[in-house]
Design an enzyme around this catalytic site. Structure first.
Site, PDB file in Angstrom:
ATOM      1  N   ASP A   1      -2.642   2.883   6.146  1.00 24.03           N
ATOM      2  CA  ASP A   1      -2.719   1.446   5.848  1.00 24.03           C
ATOM      3  C   ASP A   1      -1.392   0.731   6.143  1.00 24.03           C
ATOM      4  OD1 ASP A   1      -1.034   2.310   3.902  1.00 24.03           O
ATOM      5  OD2 ASP A   1      -2.429   2.022   2.234  1.00 24.03           O
TER       6      ASP A   1
ATOM      7  N   ASP B   1       1.016  -0.361   4.139  1.00 21.47           N
ATOM      8  CA  ASP B   1       2.173   0.222   3.452  1.00 21.47           C
ATOM      9  C   ASP B   1       2.645   1.487   4.163  1.00 21.47           C
ATOM     10  OD1 ASP B   1       2.669  -1.605   1.550  1.00 21.47           O
ATOM     11  OD2 ASP B   1       1.644  -0.552  -0.097  1.00 21.47           O
TER      12      ASP B   1
ATOM     13  N   GLU C   1       4.601  10.636   2.163  1.00 25.96           N
ATOM     14  CA  GLU C   1       4.788   9.473   1.310  1.00 25.96           C
ATOM     15  C   GLU C   1       4.154   9.728  -0.065  1.00 25.96           C
ATOM     16  OE1 GLU C   1       2.215   6.413   2.738  1.00 25.96           O
ATOM     17  OE2 GLU C   1       2.507   5.179   0.966  1.00 25.96           O
TER      18      GLU C   1
ATOM     19  N   ASP D   1       0.131   7.111   4.779  1.00 25.51           N
ATOM     20  CA  ASP D   1      -1.220   6.559   4.750  1.00 25.51           C
ATOM     21  C   ASP D   1      -1.530   5.747   5.993  1.00 25.51           C
ATOM     22  OD1 ASP D   1      -2.206   7.599   2.410  1.00 25.51           O
ATOM     23  OD2 ASP D   1      -1.349   6.009   1.164  1.00 25.51           O
TER      24      ASP D   1
END
Ligand code: 0RA
Length: 640
Positions: free
Chosen positions: A507, A509, A432, A505
């Site tokens: 997280d 997102d 990403e 990641d």
């Protein structure tokens, strides 16, 4: 969908028939797939499958699964009970129930079951559950009494004892999974079991399945009973979709030793969602019953379209894809001697099932169309529209193909490919963001690791028709880098990498991007998931310095664990905000180096649940999505 740390996998054909249970304890993965959470739940399925067999044979109407406060699991049924007498012809005169619990594959040797469940990892026998439990108690009500025997790690710790007189019949198996085997976790997840029991209830009409979680106070109780059979199943799967006709099409047929039941409903969406079963086993790889169904479906719709002049003489027939767009269907057959083939032993090989299903669907679907002209009109309009879109898509695709965008003859510019070309050793990381992609390019071992950075959120393929999907640049890059093509043109032998790892990641997102990518793989390259080629890399959340050494920690639980183990020591903890801020060396060590990384293999434990999850999670119906997320809030996104 579930993910799990990589471990050796074996297929049923590797299992050699051995009498004792030692081999099960030596190589549990061979019998239950894994010793992680998946394998743990397989123990429950194995016992429940035996009770389901009794229900299929017509002797059992109720099955209760209880999760006990002390970590045990109890499965009770009101079937005939496992026989308690000696097995005729066996010298040792052991009670049959003891033989069933201490011998591999004993179940097949007697009993003459009509629709025995035996496919894939199922049907390995309750003896496997016994071998992998630190303790197991079996209670049988039969022949005028209740009988009981106890075991530890597969070995009897008592003889079969007559407990009391009873006029009832049934079997209760209570087991406590062995933490020496299930080192990750021995914690049963209620939601996972509920999904499975719900599915079984749809498949065996009228049987009542209950799940009681006594670890909650008061105990949480769920009941599953589908009086409508597969029609209820289709309704369940269509949640959040807008149906084209209000009631599911539902029919069945029986002949000497087999049965077929079909339920189907079209919706306004684009996903094809066909699930097939043989004797309640999900035949994930399809097979003869699926072939028969698809062939008849295409045939009937075309015949109907011609008879109503919806297709003109000079117009081409609709193809299967046009007709199956937005179709949810369940095809379930029951047969005496199912042959399971294919990579994961979930492909039905019995050829007579093809013509049986085909004939049934030919007759009954045509009847339905004739009897429901209004519904039929909407269905046909949808199929014709899909065909139009396909022709438009073909033009778009011809264009992209001419430009070489989808095949691997021209690789995307931002792909940093590896030097080797043998897919068996090559890996690709889909990363990403450009900056994380940059670090990954520096970090990688370029001989066998390729990096494809993708920007932002890729298209949600759940909401797009194929030609829209193919116009998307990120998706084009993905398809051409992987090399297999998609849809009808998918060719696994053209895969350029043996491992495809999503690196996003840790997280929210990152989780979203991971889900978008998994949705794409699930809808368009499911064979890669089946082949075990899709992985999710777990980037670390922390780096901890202890005794001058760095250790990467993947989540808060792991950090807590580490703190406990290093009680007194002062720890220097760094929290990573995202991949982009990691140095190349850190990224290599923590997420890419095969020696130290954590890669979770994406597996399709339950294709039906995954289908429902993706349609609800990524689909149009906001209300259904909100409800789904609330219900599943405790679970991390997809277990990853
Ligand atoms: C062997 C033979 C028969 C039934 C069973 C096993 C049986 C096993 C389990 C496991 C859980 N519940 C079960 N119920 C039955 C046939 C017995 C007969 O012919 O009476």
């Amino acid at each position: 969908m579930s993910t799990e740390r990589i471990e050796a996998t074996y297929t049923a054909k590797d299992i050699t028939v051995l009498e004792g249970l030692d081999p099960v304890r030596k190589r549990p993965g061979m019998y239950i797939g894994s010793t992680g959470s998946r394998g743990l739940h397989h123990l429950v399925y194995e016992v429940v499958d035996n009770s389901i067999d009794e229900a299929l044979a017509g002797f059992c109407s109720k099955i209760v699964v209880q999760l006990l406060r002390d970590g045990g699991c109890r499965v009770a049924d009101n079937g005939r009970g496992i026989p308690v007498g000696p097995i005729p012809g066996r010298k040792d005169r052991k009670p049959a129930v003891e033989v069933v619990l201490t011998t591999l594959h004993a179940g097949e040797k007697f009993g003459g079951k009509s629709y025995a469940v035996a496919g894939g990892l199922h049907g390995v026998g309750v003896s496997v559950v016994n071998a992998l439990s630190r303790r197991l108690v079996v209670e049988v009500a039969r022949d005028g009494a209740v009988w009981q025997q106890t075991f530890e790690r597969g070995a009897p710790t008592s003889r079969l004892r007559r407990i009391k007189a009873s006029a009832k019949s049934g079997t209760i198996v209570t087991f406590w999974p062995d933490p020496e085997v299930f080192t990750d976790t021995v914690d049963f997840k209620r939601d996972v079991l509920a999904e499975r029991l719900q599915e079984q209830a749809f498949l065996v009409r009228g049987v009542e399945l209950a799940l009681v979680d006594e670890r909650e106070d008061p105990p949480a109780k769920q009941m599953f009973k589908a009086t409508g059979g597969l029609a209820d199943f289709v309704r369940h799967l269509s949640k959040g979709k807008e149906a084209l006709h209000s009631k599911a099409i539902h029919f069945e047929a029986k002949r000497e030793s087999s049965e077929v039941e079909v339920a189907m409903q079209w919706n306004t969406g684009y996903a094809e969602s066909i699930h097939t079963f043989a004797n309640t086993i999900n035949t994930h790889e399809g097979g003869m019953h699926e072939e028969g169904f698809k062939k008849a479906l295409t045939n009937v719709i075309n015949r109907y379209a011609r008879s109503k002049a919806l297709l003109k003489d000079k117009e081409e027939n609709l193809i299967g894809e046009d007709i199956r767009e937005g179709l949810t269907a369940i095809v379930a057959v029951k047969l005496a001697d199912p042959q399971f083939e294919g990579q994961t032993k979930t492909k039905l090989g019995n050829t007579d099932m093809r013509s049986f299903v085909e004939t049934t669907v030919n007759d009954q679907l045509m009847t339905w169309l004739e009897e429901h002209p209004g519904d039929a009109k909407r269905v046909l309009a949808k199929c014709l529209q899909a065909a139009k879109a396909r022709m438009a898509a073909r033009q778009a695709r011809d264009l992209t193909r001419r430009k070489g965008l989808l095949d691997s003859t021209s690789l995307p510019g931002k792909l940093a490919d590896c030097q080797l070309t043998d897919p068996a050793v090559c890996e690709i990381f889909i990363v990403e963001g450009d900056s994380a992609g940059g670090s990954a390019k520096q970090a990688r071992e370029r001989s066998y690791q390729a990096i494809l950075p993708i920007r932002g959120k890729i298209l949600n393929v759940e909401k797009a028709r194929l030609h829209k999907t193919l116009e998307n640049l990120e998706i084009q890059a993905l398809i051409s880098a992987i090399g297999t093509g998609i849809g009808e043109e998918f060719d696994a032998t053209k895969a350029r990498y043996g491992k495809i790892a999503i690196l996003a990641d840790a997280d929210v997102d990152g989780a979203h991007i991971r889900t978008l990518l998994l949705t794409f793989f699930f809808r368009h390259m499911q064979q890669l998931i089946d082949a075990g080629a899709i992985y999710v890399a777990q980037p670390p959340l922390y780096r901890v310095k202890s005794d001058g050494k760095y250790i990467y920690v993947h989540d808060d639980r792991e950090l807590e664990e580490f703190r406990k183990q290093n009680g007194q020591k002062k720890l220097d903890i760094q929290r990573f905000k995202g991949l982009a801020e990691m140095e190349a060396e850190q990224l290599w060590e923590s997420a890419m180096n095969p020696e130290t990384r954590v890669l979770k293999q994406v597996t399709l434990e339950d294709a039906v649940a995954a289908d429902r999850m993706f349609s609800v999670l990524m689909g149009e119906d906001v209300e259904a999505r909100r409800e789904f997320i609330q219900q599943n809030a405790k679970e991390a996104f997809i277990d990853a």
